[in-house]
Every structure is written in structure tokens, then in C-alpha cells.
Design an enzyme around this catalytic site. Structure first.
Site, PDB file in Angstrom:
ATOM      1  N   ASP A   1     -43.658  65.682  64.509  1.00 22.19           N
ATOM      2  CA  ASP A   1     -42.981  64.724  65.385  1.00 22.19           C
ATOM      3  C   ASP A   1     -41.471  64.849  65.219  1.00 22.19           C
ATOM      4  O   ASP A   1     -40.941  64.644  64.127  1.00 22.19           O
ATOM      5  CB  ASP A   1     -43.436  63.305  65.042  1.00 22.19           C
ATOM      6  CG  ASP A   1     -43.027  62.284  66.089  1.00 22.19           C
ATOM      7  OD1 ASP A   1     -42.286  62.653  67.033  1.00 22.19           O
ATOM      8  OD2 ASP A   1     -43.445  61.118  65.969  1.00 22.19           O
TER       9      ASP A   1
ATOM     10  N   GLU B   1     -45.019  58.922  74.561  1.00 22.24           N
ATOM     11  CA  GLU B   1     -45.146  57.566  74.029  1.00 22.24           C
ATOM     12  C   GLU B   1     -44.160  56.607  74.681  1.00 22.24           C
ATOM     13  O   GLU B   1     -44.368  55.393  74.666  1.00 22.24           O
ATOM     14  CB  GLU B   1     -44.954  57.556  72.510  1.00 22.24           C
ATOM     15  CG  GLU B   1     -43.554  57.907  72.041  1.00 22.24           C
ATOM     16  CD  GLU B   1     -43.494  58.053  70.533  1.00 22.24           C
ATOM     17  OE1 GLU B   1     -42.994  57.125  69.872  1.00 22.24           O
ATOM     18  OE2 GLU B   1     -43.953  59.089  70.018  1.00 22.24           O
TER      19      GLU B   1
ATOM     20  N   ASP C   1     -49.415  55.645  75.567  1.00 19.53           N
ATOM     21  CA  ASP C   1     -49.827  54.625  74.602  1.00 19.53           C
ATOM     22  C   ASP C   1     -50.634  53.560  75.329  1.00 19.53           C
ATOM     23  O   ASP C   1     -50.185  53.027  76.344  1.00 19.53           O
ATOM     24  CB  ASP C   1     -48.587  53.997  73.952  1.00 19.53           C
ATOM     25  CG  ASP C   1     -48.929  53.088  72.789  1.00 19.53           C
ATOM     26  OD1 ASP C   1     -49.708  52.132  72.991  1.00 19.53           O
ATOM     27  OD2 ASP C   1     -48.413  53.316  71.687  1.00 19.53           O
TER      28      ASP C   1
ATOM     29  N   GLU D   1     -44.160  67.033  68.828  1.00 19.05           N
ATOM     30  CA  GLU D   1     -44.127  65.819  69.632  1.00 19.05           C
ATOM     31  C   GLU D   1     -42.701  65.347  69.897  1.00 19.05           C
ATOM     32  O   GLU D   1     -41.849  65.361  69.011  1.00 19.05           O
ATOM     33  CB  GLU D   1     -44.901  64.720  68.893  1.00 19.05           C
ATOM     34  CG  GLU D   1     -44.862  63.355  69.548  1.00 19.05           C
ATOM     35  CD  GLU D   1     -45.713  62.346  68.809  1.00 19.05           C
ATOM     36  OE1 GLU D   1     -45.381  61.147  68.860  1.00 19.05           O
ATOM     37  OE2 GLU D   1     -46.717  62.750  68.167  1.00 19.05           O
TER      38      GLU D   1
ATOM     39  N   HIS E   1     -39.567  62.908  67.129  1.00 18.02           N
ATOM     40  CA  HIS E   1     -39.204  61.511  67.355  1.00 18.02           C
ATOM     41  C   HIS E   1     -37.966  61.361  68.245  1.00 18.02           C
ATOM     42  O   HIS E   1     -37.249  60.362  68.164  1.00 18.02           O
ATOM     43  CB  HIS E   1     -38.969  60.806  66.003  1.00 18.02           C
ATOM     44  CG  HIS E   1     -39.458  59.388  65.992  1.00 18.02           C
ATOM     45  ND1 HIS E   1     -38.635  58.305  65.907  1.00 18.02           N
ATOM     46  CD2 HIS E   1     -40.722  58.879  66.057  1.00 18.02           C
ATOM     47  CE1 HIS E   1     -39.338  57.191  65.913  1.00 18.02           C
ATOM     48  NE2 HIS E   1     -40.609  57.508  66.003  1.00 18.02           N
TER      49      HIS E   1
ATOM     50  N   HIS F   1     -50.980  58.068  72.027  1.00 15.72           N
ATOM     51  CA  HIS F   1     -50.106  57.487  71.013  1.00 15.72           C
ATOM     52  C   HIS F   1     -50.690  56.138  70.625  1.00 15.72           C
ATOM     53  O   HIS F   1     -51.033  55.332  71.480  1.00 15.72           O
ATOM     54  CB  HIS F   1     -48.714  57.316  71.623  1.00 15.72           C
ATOM     55  CG  HIS F   1     -47.686  56.739  70.714  1.00 15.72           C
ATOM     56  ND1 HIS F   1     -47.241  55.440  70.815  1.00 15.72           N
ATOM     57  CD2 HIS F   1     -46.980  57.295  69.700  1.00 15.72           C
ATOM     58  CE1 HIS F   1     -46.304  55.216  69.897  1.00 15.72           C
ATOM     59  NE2 HIS F   1     -46.135  56.327  69.210  1.00 15.72           N
TER      60      HIS F   1
END
Length: 381
Positions: free
Chosen positions: A183, A236, A258, A209, A185, A285
């Protein structure tokens, strides 16, 4: 049957639960929340109550359309998350009324169990080899981790090499038969994302990700996708099928809506179907609570292009405390890296309402961290 009222419960560590009640005594539960903005979403949930109270809860699609489109200003994280919670709860009621799990109403299962992964390393990853080894010992066949803290727009060779070193530690602990998801982020600039995904090819990630923030789409995201052979995942912070089309056009391999943000069970199904047209996989997610996970699993069991499920057990956001809000949490028992098919009606869980009400008396005030670079400028968390 009519909806008679709604209640919301702010519960630790950073969650918001919704209860929708009916005049026939059947209630449904949802999890509408934006991490760090729970009170704001709570206000939106109650604001939208006028559109559902007094209505038939079984008209799920009609409610979805009205809750999304019934105001002139639509979409975004807050309203979409409020809608998601209602959608969870209405599907929960529908399953309970008919005495079947939601996935039976959605066409029935296409698999017998769902693969899950576990988080390791925290926001600023440390002790990676040890943490991954512990997850392997626990039976997981896949883990996900951040590979950096704050990242400068153009990182130094030392910073970039540290990313690769952490990934190598994880791969060493996993061996060749397990999967590593990485990730970013959204902490990485497009230029560094292109460099890092090429460097990470040697550890063969299952996916990388959110390599860049969601505002960066189109040709820029496509350039990250084409920079290496590493599959790119994102989603996400996208909230509808309309948000996902541009990233699918850019060539991402995995979509990550998500269930608590992207329109609930109803919209996750549609996003998954859209992704299937592009040959992309679904990996929802889900770093949130048991209601969100239950909703996500109902989709996972009916989605042909499903890849793997995120779950929050042991996640660093819990502060070492694992809250229990279910009467029987064994529905989420993970065996050999998989979770079995829930067979209970509705979402397949029974919320322990007494425990939830006590927890809501305390509530929480969780906020996203604010990070800064060495020069004092804002850094993406």
C-alpha cells in the site's frame, strides 16, 4: 412493513453503526462512516431519515436511488457513506424477512470460502519480517503493508532503497507460495510511483495499492500502470461506478471500493460488474468494523471476479484492543487464510445491541493523523 425509526451508535475504535427499525420488529444494521469524520456522517444519516421513515424497507433499489439522487448535491464521501449504511441495513432486513443470507438474494454463492489478508507493520512499517512471520504462523496466506512513512515528491536513493528493503523482508518471510500486497496510501508522487513500482517488481507483489492520490487519474495514472508489470489497485476513496470508470480506463488491475463508502452492497455489485468488463478484479477495502465486513463478504460470495478480502483484525488502528460487538464472532473465524460462507439470515451476523449501546455511551473522537515533512510542509498520510 414500514420503517419506524433509525438510531446511530458511535463506537470505538473509530466506527459508526446504524440500526433501522420496522413496525414488524425486524431490524437491520449498517455501518456508515468516514474514518475521522464519523460525526459528520452521523449528521448526514439523520438528515436522510426523512426519506426512509414510513417507507417499505424492502424497496431497496428505490431507496438507493432516492437517497443518492434525492438531493441536488450528490455523491462524495459523506453522503455516499450515509447511503452505504442504509443500504447495508435494508439488505439485512430483506434477508431476515426471507430467512436467507443476502448472498442468496443476490443470485447465490459462486465460491465456498473467501480468501482474506491481514495487515502488518502499521503506518510507519517496522519489524516487518517479524510481523509477517507472525501472520504466516496464524495461517494467513497473504498480507498487506505500507512500505514507507512520509515520502518526498522526489525521494532520495536511501528512501527508495528502504522501501525495497522492507518489501524484501516481507517476501522473505512469506516465501514464494504466499502473497504480498503493498500500500502506497497515496503518499507517493506520480514520478516516484513510476520508479518504485519498477523497483518492486522483484518481490512480485499481488498488487500495489493507491500509488497516487485519487485526484490523479487519466493519463497520469495510466503512466503508473504502464511503468511496470506490477498490478495496480485503487478505489478506497472512490464512491460510485462513475468514479471507477476513469481508473479502469487507465488500466488498473484491481478495484477496491469500500462497502461503507461506495454505496453499500448495491453499488459494490455494480462496480464489480463494471470491473469485470475490463478484466479487473474486486478486492474490497474494509479496515472497519464487523457490519462493514459482513456486508463486504455477502458481495464477495456472489462476485465471479473477486480476488481477496481485507479485514481489520489486529489492525494498528485498534490500539491493541479488539472490540467485540457481535453475539457470535465465530462467523469471522479465519482458517488457512480463508473465511467460510455465512449462513445466517441477512448480513449473517447478530449484533450485540446491549454491548453497542454501552460502547456508544463512551463513543470516540478518532481523527486521521496530520503529517509534516522535515521542512514543515504538509505530508500525505
Amino acid at each position: 412493513m414500514k420503517i419506524t425509526g433509525i438510531e446511530t451508535f458511535l463506537v470505538a475504535p473509530r466506527w459508526l453503526f446504524l440500526k433501522v427499525s420496522t413496525d414488524e420488529g425486524v431490524s437491520g444494521w449498517g455501518e456508515p462512516v468516514v474514518e475521522g469524520r464519523a460525526e459528520t456522517v452521523r449528521a448526514a444519516v439523520h438528515e436522510l431519515a426523512d426519506l426512509v421513515v414510513g417507507q417499505d424497507p424492502l424497496r431497496i433499489e428505490d431507496h438507493w436511488q432516492v437517497l443518492r439522487r434525492g438531493g441536488f448535491y450528490r455523491g462524495g464521501p459523506v453522503l455516499s457513506s450515509a447511503l452505504s449504511g442504509y443500504d447495508h441495513a435494508l439488505w439485512d432486513i430483506a434477508g431476515k424477512v426471507r430467512g436467507v443470507p443476502v448472498h442468496e438474494l443476490l443470485g447465490g454463492p459462486v465460491r465456498d470460502r473467501v480468501r482474506v489478508y491481514s495487515w502488518v507493520g502499521g503506518d510507519r512499517p517496522v519489524d516487518v519480517h517479524e510481523a509477517v512471520s507472525a501472520r504466516v504462523e496464524a495461517g494467513f496466506t497473504a498480507v498487506k503493508m505500507n512500505v514507507s512513512g512520509e515520502m518526498n515528491a522526489i525521494a532520495t536513493p536511501r528512501e527508495a532503497d528502504a522501501v525495497l528493503a522492507r518489501a524484501r523482508q516481507a517476501r522473505e518471510a512469506l516465501g514464494p507460495d504466499r502473497d504480498l500486497a503493498i500500500d502506497f496510501h497515496g503518499r507517493v508522487s506520480p514520478a516516484m510511483a513510476r520508479r518504485l513500482v519498477r523497483m518492486l517488481e522483484e518481490v512480485q507483489p499481488m498488487f500495489v495499492e493507491e500509488p497516487v492520490v485519487p485526484e490523479v487519474q487519466g493519463d497520469v495514472l495510466a503512466s503508473v500502470v504502464s511503468a511496470s508489470t506490477v498490478p495496480i489497485a485503487t478505489g478506497e476513496r472512490l464512491y460510485s461506478r462513475w468514479d471507477f470508470k476513469p481508473v479502469l480506463d487507465a488500466g488498473v488491475a484491481v478495484v477496491q471500493p469500500d462497502p461503507s463508502h461506495a454505496g453499500g452492497i448495491s453499488e459494490l455489485r455494480r462496480i464489480a460488474a463494471l470491473a469485470e468488463v475490463y478484466g479487473a478484479s474486486l478486492a474490497p477495502h474494509c479496515p472497519l468494523g464487523p457490519i462493514s465486513l459482513a456486508a463486504s463478504l455477502q458481495v464477495a460470495f456472489v462476485t465471479p471476479n473477486f480476488l481477496i478480502q481485507e479485514q481489520s483484525a489486529g489492525m494498528h488502528y485498534h490500539g491493541g484492543v479488539e472490540p467485540e460487538y457481535l453475539v457470535d464472532a465465530s462467523v469471522f473465524r479465519f482458517t488457512d487464510g480463508f473465511v467460510g460462507r455465512p449462513t445466517g439470515p441477512g448480513l449473517g451476523i447478530e449484533v450485540d445491541e446491549a454491548v453497542v449501546r454501552r460502547a456508544a455511551e463512551v463513543g470516540h473522537a478518532w481523527r486521521s493523523p496530520v503529517w509534516r515533512h522535515e521542512d514543515g510542509g504538509f505530508a500525505e498520510w
